[in-house]
Design a protein around this motif. Sequence first.
Motif, PDB file in Angstrom:
ATOM      1  N   THR A  31       0.804  -1.217   0.000  1.00  0.00           N
ATOM      2  CA  THR A  31       0.000   0.000   0.000  1.00  0.00           C
ATOM      3  C   THR A  31       0.843   1.276   0.000  1.00  0.00           C
ATOM      4  O   THR A  31       0.284   2.363  -0.163  1.00  0.00           O
ATOM      5  N   LEU A  32       2.149   1.183   0.168  1.00  0.00           N
ATOM      6  CA  LEU A  32       3.016   2.365   0.129  1.00  0.00           C
ATOM      7  C   LEU A  32       3.043   2.926  -1.292  1.00  0.00           C
ATOM      8  O   LEU A  32       3.084   2.191  -2.272  1.00  0.00           O
ATOM      9  N   GLY A  33       3.042   4.247  -1.398  1.00  0.00           N
ATOM     10  CA  GLY A  33       2.976   4.909  -2.703  1.00  0.00           C
ATOM     11  C   GLY A  33       4.140   4.598  -3.619  1.00  0.00           C
ATOM     12  O   GLY A  33       3.954   4.309  -4.804  1.00  0.00           O
ATOM     13  N   TRP A  34       5.345   4.656  -3.086  1.00  0.00           N
ATOM     14  CA  TRP A  34       6.504   4.448  -3.948  1.00  0.00           C
ATOM     15  C   TRP A  34       6.613   2.986  -4.389  1.00  0.00           C
ATOM     16  O   TRP A  34       7.109   2.706  -5.484  1.00  0.00           O
ATOM     17  N   ILE A  35       6.150   2.054  -3.590  1.00  0.00           N
ATOM     18  CA  ILE A  35       6.147   0.641  -3.988  1.00  0.00           C
ATOM     19  C   ILE A  35       5.131   0.434  -5.109  1.00  0.00           C
ATOM     20  O   ILE A  35       5.400  -0.267  -6.079  1.00  0.00           O
ATOM     21  N   HIS A  36       3.976   1.091  -4.966  1.00  0.00           N
ATOM     22  CA  HIS A  36       2.942   0.982  -5.995  1.00  0.00           C
ATOM     23  C   HIS A  36       3.467   1.533  -7.329  1.00  0.00           C
ATOM     24  O   HIS A  36       3.258   0.925  -8.387  1.00  0.00           O
ATOM     25  N   ALA A  37       4.158   2.668  -7.278  1.00  0.00           N
ATOM     26  CA  ALA A  37       4.724   3.256  -8.501  1.00  0.00           C
ATOM     27  C   ALA A  37       5.786   2.351  -9.112  1.00  0.00           C
ATOM     28  O   ALA A  37       5.853   2.187 -10.338  1.00  0.00           O
ATOM     29  N   ALA A  38       6.618   1.752  -8.266  1.00  0.00           N
ATOM     30  CA  ALA A  38       7.652   0.848  -8.774  1.00  0.00           C
ATOM     31  C   ALA A  38       7.031  -0.379  -9.436  1.00  0.00           C
ATOM     32  O   ALA A  38       7.491  -0.836 -10.487  1.00  0.00           O
ATOM     33  N   MET A  39       5.980  -0.909  -8.853  1.00  0.00           N
ATOM     34  CA  MET A  39       5.318  -2.078  -9.435  1.00  0.00           C
ATOM     35  C   MET A  39       4.652  -1.739 -10.763  1.00  0.00           C
ATOM     36  O   MET A  39       4.601  -2.573 -11.662  1.00  0.00           O
ATOM     37  N   GLN A  40       4.141  -0.518 -10.906  1.00  0.00           N
ATOM     38  CA  GLN A  40       3.568  -0.108 -12.186  1.00  0.00           C
ATOM     39  C   GLN A  40       4.644   0.003 -13.255  1.00  0.00           C
ATOM     40  O   GLN A  40       4.370  -0.213 -14.430  1.00  0.00           O
ATOM     41  N   GLY A  41       5.866   0.321 -12.877  1.00  0.00           N
ATOM     42  CA  GLY A  41       6.963   0.387 -13.838  1.00  0.00           C
ATOM     43  C   GLY A  41       7.530  -0.975 -14.186  1.00  0.00           C
ATOM     44  O   GLY A  41       8.112  -1.157 -15.256  1.00  0.00           O
ATOM     45  N   VAL A  42       7.369  -1.932 -13.311  1.00  0.00           N
ATOM     46  CA  VAL A  42       7.907  -3.267 -13.563  1.00  0.00           C
ATOM     47  C   VAL A  42       7.140  -3.958 -14.690  1.00  0.00           C
ATOM     48  O   VAL A  42       7.720  -4.681 -15.497  1.00  0.00           O
ATOM     49  N   GLY A  43       5.828  -3.726 -14.774  1.00  0.00           N
ATOM     50  CA  GLY A  43       5.000  -4.375 -15.799  1.00  0.00           C
ATOM     51  C   GLY A  43       5.495  -4.114 -17.215  1.00  0.00           C
ATOM     52  O   GLY A  43       5.759  -5.052 -17.971  1.00  0.00           O
ATOM     53  N   PRO A  44       5.634  -2.849 -17.632  1.00  0.00           N
ATOM     54  CA  PRO A  44       6.147  -2.580 -18.979  1.00  0.00           C
ATOM     55  C   PRO A  44       7.581  -3.081 -19.188  1.00  0.00           C
ATOM     56  O   PRO A  44       7.939  -3.509 -20.287  1.00  0.00           O
ATOM     57  N   ALA A  45       8.394  -3.056 -18.142  1.00  0.00           N
ATOM     58  CA  ALA A  45       9.772  -3.542 -18.281  1.00  0.00           C
ATOM     59  C   ALA A  45       9.786  -5.043 -18.574  1.00  0.00           C
ATOM     60  O   ALA A  45      10.521  -5.514 -19.448  1.00  0.00           O
ATOM     61  N   VAL A  46       8.953  -5.785 -17.878  1.00  0.00           N
ATOM     62  CA  VAL A  46       8.877  -7.233 -18.118  1.00  0.00           C
ATOM     63  C   VAL A  46       8.309  -7.502 -19.501  1.00  0.00           C
ATOM     64  O   VAL A  46       8.780  -8.396 -20.212  1.00  0.00           O
ATOM     65  N   SER A  47       7.311  -6.727 -19.923  1.00  0.00           N
ATOM     66  CA  SER A  47       6.750  -6.885 -21.265  1.00  0.00           C
ATOM     67  C   SER A  47       7.806  -6.633 -22.332  1.00  0.00           C
ATOM     68  O   SER A  47       7.881  -7.350 -23.333  1.00  0.00           O
ATOM     69  N   GLY A  48       8.623  -5.611 -22.134  1.00  0.00           N
ATOM     70  CA  GLY A  48       9.693  -5.320 -23.088  1.00  0.00           C
ATOM     71  C   GLY A  48      10.728  -6.427 -23.147  1.00  0.00           C
ATOM     72  O   GLY A  48      11.186  -6.807 -24.233  1.00  0.00           O
ATOM     73  N   MET A  49      11.099  -6.963 -21.995  1.00  0.00           N
ATOM     74  CA  MET A  49      12.067  -8.062 -21.970  1.00  0.00           C
ATOM     75  C   MET A  49      11.488  -9.295 -22.660  1.00  0.00           C
ATOM     76  O   MET A  49      12.196 -10.005 -23.384  1.00  0.00           O
ATOM     77  N   PHE A  50      10.208  -9.544 -22.462  1.00  0.00           N
ATOM     78  CA  PHE A  50       9.538 -10.671 -23.104  1.00  0.00           C
ATOM     79  C   PHE A  50       9.531 -10.495 -24.622  1.00  0.00           C
ATOM     80  O   PHE A  50       9.793 -11.439 -25.377  1.00  0.00           O
ATOM     81  N   ALA A  51       9.263  -9.258 -25.090  1.00  0.00           N
ATOM     82  CA  ALA A  51       9.248  -8.982 -26.527  1.00  0.00           C
ATOM     83  C   ALA A  51      10.627  -9.181 -27.143  1.00  0.00           C
ATOM     84  O   ALA A  51      10.756  -9.762 -28.231  1.00  0.00           O
ATOM     85  N   VAL A  52      11.662  -8.718 -26.469  1.00  0.00           N
ATOM     86  CA  VAL A  52      13.026  -8.902 -26.978  1.00  0.00           C
ATOM     87  C   VAL A  52      13.379 -10.385 -27.055  1.00  0.00           C
ATOM     88  O   VAL A  52      13.958 -10.847 -28.040  1.00  0.00           O
ATOM     89  N   ALA A  53      12.999 -11.142 -26.039  1.00  0.00           N
ATOM     90  CA  ALA A  53      13.279 -12.583 -26.053  1.00  0.00           C
ATOM     91  C   ALA A  53      12.547 -13.266 -27.208  1.00  0.00           C
ATOM     92  O   ALA A  53      13.114 -14.144 -27.872  1.00  0.00           O
ATOM     93  N   LEU A  54      11.297 -12.857 -27.469  1.00  0.00           N
ATOM     94  CA  LEU A  54      10.549 -13.447 -28.580  1.00  0.00           C
ATOM     95  C   LEU A  54      11.196 -13.133 -29.922  1.00  0.00           C
ATOM     96  O   LEU A  54      11.304 -14.005 -30.788  1.00  0.00           O
ATOM     97  N   VAL A  55      11.632 -11.906 -30.098  1.00  0.00           N
ATOM     98  CA  VAL A  55      12.258 -11.514 -31.364  1.00  0.00           C
ATOM     99  C   VAL A  55      13.563 -12.281 -31.573  1.00  0.00           C
ATOM    100  O   VAL A  55      13.871 -12.712 -32.682  1.00  0.00           O
ATOM    101  N   ARG A  56      14.316 -12.480 -30.505  1.00  0.00           N
ATOM    102  CA  ARG A  56      15.582 -13.206 -30.629  1.00  0.00           C
ATOM    103  C   ARG A  56      15.371 -14.694 -30.872  1.00  0.00           C
ATOM    104  O   ARG A  56      16.207 -15.342 -31.500  1.00  0.00           O
ATOM    105  N   MET A  57      14.266 -15.261 -30.370  1.00  0.00           N
ATOM    106  CA  MET A  57      13.995 -16.683 -30.557  1.00  0.00           C
ATOM    107  C   MET A  57      13.307 -16.998 -31.879  1.00  0.00           C
ATOM    108  O   MET A  57      13.354 -18.135 -32.347  1.00  0.00           O
ATOM    109  N   ALA A  58      12.646 -16.021 -32.474  1.00  0.00           N
ATOM    110  CA  ALA A  58      11.824 -16.261 -33.660  1.00  0.00           C
ATOM    111  C   ALA A  58      12.555 -16.977 -34.792  1.00  0.00           C
ATOM    112  O   ALA A  58      12.000 -17.922 -35.371  1.00  0.00           O
ATOM    113  N   PRO A  59      13.780 -16.607 -35.163  1.00  0.00           N
ATOM    114  CA  PRO A  59      14.430 -17.326 -36.263  1.00  0.00           C
ATOM    115  C   PRO A  59      14.643 -18.819 -35.969  1.00  0.00           C
ATOM    116  O   PRO A  59      14.620 -19.634 -36.882  1.00  0.00           O
TER     117      PRO A  59
END
Length: 118
Positions: A31-59
Amino acid sequence: MLPYDGKDALRYLPSFILMLIILPMFERVRTLGWIHAAMQGVGPAVSGMFAVALVRMAPHALPNPFAVAVLMGTLIALLAWRISAIKLMLTGAGLGVLRSRLCSFPGVQGTLRHICSN
Protein backbone atom coordinates in the motif's frame (compact mmCIF):
# COMPACT_ATOMS: atom_id res chain seq x y z
CA MET A 1 7.12 -44.56 -9.69
CA LEU A 2 8.25 -44.59 -6.09
CA PRO A 3 5.66 -44.38 -3.35
CA TYR A 4 5.24 -41.03 -1.65
CA ASP A 5 7.39 -40.87 1.47
CA GLY A 6 6.98 -37.24 2.51
CA LYS A 7 10.42 -36.03 1.42
CA ASP A 8 8.91 -33.73 -1.16
CA ALA A 9 6.86 -31.99 1.49
CA LEU A 10 9.97 -31.48 3.60
CA ARG A 11 11.80 -30.04 0.62
CA TYR A 12 9.23 -27.26 0.17
CA LEU A 13 8.53 -26.66 3.85
CA PRO A 14 11.17 -23.89 4.42
CA SER A 15 9.92 -21.77 1.52
CA PHE A 16 6.31 -22.31 2.62
CA ILE A 17 7.12 -21.12 6.15
CA LEU A 18 9.03 -18.14 4.76
CA MET A 19 6.02 -17.14 2.65
CA LEU A 20 3.72 -17.41 5.67
CA ILE A 21 6.02 -15.03 7.54
CA ILE A 22 6.43 -12.53 4.68
CA LEU A 23 2.82 -12.28 3.44
CA PRO A 24 1.49 -10.05 6.27
CA MET A 25 4.38 -7.63 5.74
CA PHE A 26 3.83 -7.69 1.98
CA GLU A 27 0.24 -6.50 2.41
CA ARG A 28 1.45 -3.47 4.42
CA VAL A 29 4.30 -2.64 2.05
CA ARG A 30 2.10 -3.00 -1.04
CA THR A 31 0.00 0.00 0.00
CA LEU A 32 3.02 2.37 0.13
CA GLY A 33 2.98 4.91 -2.70
CA TRP A 34 6.50 4.45 -3.95
CA ILE A 35 6.15 0.64 -3.99
CA HIS A 36 2.94 0.98 -6.00
CA ALA A 37 4.72 3.26 -8.50
CA ALA A 38 7.65 0.85 -8.77
CA MET A 39 5.32 -2.08 -9.43
CA GLN A 40 3.57 -0.11 -12.19
CA GLY A 41 6.96 0.39 -13.84
CA VAL A 42 7.91 -3.27 -13.56
CA GLY A 43 5.00 -4.38 -15.80
CA PRO A 44 6.15 -2.58 -18.98
CA ALA A 45 9.77 -3.54 -18.28
CA VAL A 46 8.88 -7.23 -18.12
CA SER A 47 6.75 -6.88 -21.26
CA GLY A 48 9.69 -5.32 -23.09
CA MET A 49 12.07 -8.06 -21.97
CA PHE A 50 9.54 -10.67 -23.10
CA ALA A 51 9.25 -8.98 -26.53
CA VAL A 52 13.03 -8.90 -26.98
CA ALA A 53 13.28 -12.58 -26.05
CA LEU A 54 10.55 -13.45 -28.58
CA VAL A 55 12.26 -11.51 -31.36
CA ARG A 56 15.58 -13.21 -30.63
CA MET A 57 13.99 -16.68 -30.56
CA ALA A 58 11.82 -16.26 -33.66
CA PRO A 59 14.43 -17.33 -36.26
CA HIS A 60 15.05 -20.56 -34.36
CA ALA A 61 11.43 -21.24 -33.46
CA LEU A 62 10.11 -20.60 -36.98
CA PRO A 63 12.52 -22.47 -39.26
CA ASN A 64 10.17 -22.97 -42.22
CA PRO A 65 6.97 -21.59 -43.80
CA PHE A 66 4.88 -24.38 -42.22
CA ALA A 67 5.85 -23.23 -38.71
CA VAL A 68 5.05 -19.61 -39.61
CA ALA A 69 1.63 -20.65 -40.98
CA VAL A 70 0.86 -22.65 -37.83
CA LEU A 71 1.87 -19.65 -35.67
CA MET A 72 -0.31 -17.25 -37.65
CA GLY A 73 -3.27 -19.65 -37.58
CA THR A 74 -2.85 -20.15 -33.85
CA LEU A 75 -2.70 -16.41 -33.15
CA ILE A 76 -5.80 -15.75 -35.26
CA ALA A 77 -7.72 -18.60 -33.60
CA LEU A 78 -6.63 -17.47 -30.14
CA LEU A 79 -7.30 -13.75 -30.53
CA ALA A 80 -10.22 -13.60 -32.98
CA TRP A 81 -12.21 -16.70 -32.09
CA ARG A 82 -11.07 -17.18 -28.47
CA ILE A 83 -10.40 -20.89 -28.90
CA SER A 84 -8.89 -22.44 -25.77
CA ALA A 85 -5.13 -22.91 -25.59
CA ILE A 86 -5.45 -26.66 -24.93
CA LYS A 87 -7.43 -27.18 -28.15
CA LEU A 88 -4.87 -25.14 -30.08
CA MET A 89 -1.95 -27.12 -28.62
CA LEU A 90 -3.61 -30.41 -29.52
CA THR A 91 -4.36 -29.13 -33.03
CA GLY A 92 -0.75 -28.00 -33.46
CA ALA A 93 0.52 -31.37 -32.30
CA GLY A 94 -1.84 -33.09 -34.74
CA LEU A 95 -0.65 -30.86 -37.58
CA GLY A 96 2.96 -31.64 -36.74
CA VAL A 97 2.34 -35.39 -36.72
CA LEU A 98 0.38 -35.13 -39.98
CA ARG A 99 3.20 -33.15 -41.58
CA SER A 100 5.86 -35.62 -40.51
CA ARG A 101 3.79 -38.58 -41.73
CA LEU A 102 2.95 -36.92 -45.04
CA CYS A 103 6.54 -35.86 -45.68
CA SER A 104 7.82 -39.39 -45.13
CA PHE A 105 6.38 -40.40 -48.52
CA PRO A 106 8.94 -39.89 -51.34
CA GLY A 107 6.42 -38.46 -53.83
CA VAL A 108 5.18 -35.87 -51.39
CA GLN A 109 8.65 -34.55 -50.58
CA GLY A 110 9.19 -33.21 -54.09
CA THR A 111 5.70 -31.81 -54.48
CA LEU A 112 5.49 -30.08 -51.11
CA ARG A 113 9.14 -29.20 -50.61
CA HIS A 114 8.30 -25.94 -48.76
CA ILE A 115 6.22 -27.78 -46.17
CA CYS A 116 8.58 -30.76 -45.88
CA SER A 117 11.79 -28.72 -45.52
CA ASN A 118 13.37 -28.82 -42.06
